[in-house]
Design a protein around this motif. Structure first.
Motif, PDB file in Angstrom:
ATOM      1  N   ALA A 162       0.976  -1.214   0.146  1.00  0.00           N
ATOM      2  CA  ALA A 162       0.154  -0.122   0.017  1.00  0.00           C
ATOM      3  C   ALA A 162       0.737   1.163   0.058  1.00  0.00           C
ATOM      4  O   ALA A 162       0.483   2.326  -0.793  1.00  0.00           O
ATOM      5  N   PHE A 163       1.960   1.262   0.707  1.00  0.00           N
ATOM      6  CA  PHE A 163       2.886   2.493   0.726  1.00  0.00           C
ATOM      7  C   PHE A 163       3.505   2.403  -0.626  1.00  0.00           C
ATOM      8  O   PHE A 163       3.672   3.623  -1.008  1.00  0.00           O
ATOM      9  N   LEU A 164       3.801   1.685  -1.239  1.00  0.00           N
ATOM     10  CA  LEU A 164       4.540   1.771  -2.596  1.00  0.00           C
ATOM     11  C   LEU A 164       3.412   2.037  -3.667  1.00  0.00           C
ATOM     12  O   LEU A 164       3.934   2.843  -4.815  1.00  0.00           O
ATOM     13  N   LYS A 165       2.111   1.990  -3.386  1.00  0.00           N
ATOM     14  CA  LYS A 165       1.143   2.491  -4.289  1.00  0.00           C
ATOM     15  C   LYS A 165       0.872   4.135  -3.940  1.00  0.00           C
ATOM     16  O   LYS A 165       0.147   4.590  -4.495  1.00  0.00           O
ATOM     17  N   GLY A 166       1.509   4.731  -2.925  1.00  0.00           N
ATOM     18  CA  GLY A 166       1.357   6.048  -2.655  1.00  0.00           C
ATOM     19  C   GLY A 166       0.193   6.318  -1.687  1.00  0.00           C
ATOM     20  O   GLY A 166      -0.213   7.359  -1.430  1.00  0.00           O
ATOM     21  N   GLU A 167      -0.211   5.144  -1.051  1.00  0.00           N
ATOM     22  CA  GLU A 167      -1.332   5.494  -0.018  1.00  0.00           C
ATOM     23  C   GLU A 167      -0.817   6.053   1.190  1.00  0.00           C
ATOM     24  O   GLU A 167      -1.809   6.257   2.121  1.00  0.00           O
TER      25      GLU A 167
END
Length: 336
Positions: A209-214
């Motif tokens: 989720a972090f890598l998706k920019g969330e």
């Protein structure tokens, strides 16, 4: 008389066959997915170990998480099929000890190279990492410089793991309670909740989720940026440098009590060999528990870690009851 001799001979054959079958039975290793999955180091470690110890064979039973694995061991008790368990960490030691399933190994602890003095002969660390919050340097120009700052910064979108399902999340609860006294911890959880995007089931879900920019920051290990540097050829990710540091997570191998498999200690010892460490560390993106050179980036980070945190004391582990109480406070805080 002849009949007795025939019966005795048959019994001897059966006994020999049973002993021979036991001696040649695979070493049953319970492990979690980060070690035993197809993309983990387990397969290569198994192949290397069986080449080095041709009399031994290894069979993995892989669980979707180390908490799931520990719960299975609790249910099976002394009837467990496991000979060795790989993947329990220091935040599970008290709970694991209370099962009464583990016995001391013959591993020489002087071979270890860690930021703490290791005295536990039952649980042998094969890798470790320091907890840290990871951020994207291209997006976050003013990362938090302490855990308390992260809690207070309402402009930061935060993701971490659920302590009820994730050992990482459990470790985060321990870290929060190491920084905040009992009378302040509930308010701290409530302030953090106001800018927490999600509390995920496990590391894979939250980091993805972090890598998706969330989120702006995600709870992980200080080794995570090395993965991006080596695999993605990107140096945009970094571990926030906190003045209050982060706790260490040590992943271990342990032997089941009462089992007599001759390969058990050999397998655990092999995990500490330079050959195995060079397989485990790059794939698990952690730091080596011995002094063998692994890869320049990992070696440099470990050297910096040991320099900043020279061995000064024995590892301190909170009791399972204490951590459960802290998790209850966390739950209560979020529901208000």
């Amino acid at each position: 008389m002849l009949k007795k001799l025939i019966i005795f001979s048959l019994l001897s054959v059966f006994a020999f066959s049973a002993l021979n079958a036991a001696a040649n039975a695979p070493l049953q290793v319970y492990t979690e997915e980060f070690f035993g999955a197809d993309w983990g180091p387990g397969g290569e470690v198994k192949a290397s170990f069986e080449r080095a110890y041709p009399q031994c064979r290894v069979n993995y039973q892989v669980f979707d998480g180390r908490n799931t694995m520990l719960n299975r061991l609790r249910l099976e008790g002394k009837k467990t099929k496991a000979d060795v368990v790989v993947g329990l960490d220091n935040f599970q030691f008290d709970a694991a000890e209370k099962t009464g399933l583990f016995e001391k190994t013959s591993i020489n602890l002087t071979a270890l190279s860690l930021p703490v003095s290791w005295t536990n002969q039952r649980f042998i660390p094969y890798e470790f990492g320091r907890f840290a919050f990871i951020y994207d340097k291209n997006k976050l120009k003013n990362p938090p410089q302490s855990l308390k700052e992260l809690v207070e910064r309402q402009d930061l979108r935060v993701i971490y793991q659920d302590p009820r399902t994730s050992s990482m999340g459990r470790g985060f609860v321990v870290w929060m309670n190491a920084v905040y006294p009992p009378e302040q911890i509930q308010a701290a959880w409530q302030r953090l909740a106001k800018h927490t995007v999600t509390v995920g089931k496990g590391w894979t879900e939250t980091y993805g989720a972090f890598l998706k920019g969330e989120a702006d920051v995600v709870f992980s290990h200080n080794t995570s940026p090395i993965y991006h540097l080596l695999k993605d050829k990107q140096d945009r990710y970094a571990a926030a440098q906190f003045s209050d540091n982060g706790l260490y997570q040590f992943d271990t191998a342990a032997k089941i009590a009462g089992k007599t498999h001759a390969c058990a200690d050999d397998f655990i010892g092999f995990l500490l060999s330079a050959e195995a460490q060079k397989i485990i560390i790059p794939k698990n993106v952690m730091l080596s528990s011995v002094s063998a050179p692994i890869e320049p980036h990992f070696d440099q980070l470990k050297a910096e870690t040991l320099k900043a945190n020279p061995t000064a004391q024995t590892l301190s582990v909170p009791t399972d009851a204490t951590v459960k109480q802290w998790i209850e406070v966390w739950q209560t805080s979020l529901s208000r």
